[in-house]
Design a protein around this motif. Structure first.
Motif: not given
Length: 219
Positions: A132-157
């Protein structure tokens, strides 16, 4: 202070070394990689050892590992290193930058690297070895598995699902209640507005340079 070994010896692992030193997260003893990947035995005063040397010299009770493998090959290399080291009995630390905001009820796996200003809202579930790079966000009740990359300021609502091996480019966004299946590549500023099947590549709208126009005509 935690005794740490960083897996990897490339630019990403060197970046993680700087974060660990800057934030006082632990004491780095070495970088560890496959023998055939070693081109130099030392990086800025820190030894580079093979995984074979790691197993001979350091037990899983003595040291913890930091994930130092970046996002090449959609996280496949990261997965191989993580699973191999886990099978040998080692534990990966979650590196969490002091400025990250993580709700107390977030479920967090291991081997995640969470950098400046990252936000995990209430009810989020995070798997293993995600970046998870700077400023990225995972919002409420969201499920993230494994081996993912969230680049700068990427958002999952909220209430979204990001499965495994996905890459969310800089300032990309995933809509609420949407699922990205395995190996989805969401380009920088792209919008995941509906469920997306495995291995899909999503490109953003084009940024056009207007011919014959000057900035002073607009502002």
């Amino acid at each position: 202070m935690k005794k740490l070994i960083i897996t990897g010896n490339g630019p990403y692992s060197e970046m993680m070394q700087k974060y660990i030193v800057q934030t006082g997260f632990g004491n780095i003893l070495a970088y560890a990689v496959d023998e055939e990947c070693i081109s130099q035995r030392e990086i800025k005063g820190i030894q580079v050892i093979s995984f074979e040397e790691l197993r001979k010299s350091y037990s899983g009770e003595e040291v913890s590992l930091i994930m130092g493998i970046g996002y090449r090959k959609m996280g496949e290399i990261r997965k191989k290193v993580f699973e191999k080291c886990k099978a040998w009995g080692y534990r990966f630390e979650n590196y969490v930058h002091p400025t990250a905001l993580i709700s107390s009820d977030v479920v967090l796996g291991e081997g995640n690297n969470i950098l400046e200003g990252v936000i995990f809202e209430s009810g989020a579930v995070i798997g293993d070895a995600n970046l998870f790079f700077g400023g990225s966000m995972v919002a409420h009740e969201t499920v993230v598995g494994s081996y993912n990359t969230f680049s700068v300021k990427a958002v999952a609502a909220g209430c979204a699902v990001i499965q495994n091996h996905c890459f969310l480019g800089a300032s990309s966004a995933v809509r609420d209640h949407v699922t990205l299946k395995d190996y989805v590549l969401l380009g920088a500023t792209a919008f995941g507005f509906k469920n997306i099947e495995s291995y899909a590549v999503v490109t953003p709208a084009k940024s056009l340079i207007l011919e014959g126009k000057k900035s002073t005509e607009f502002l």
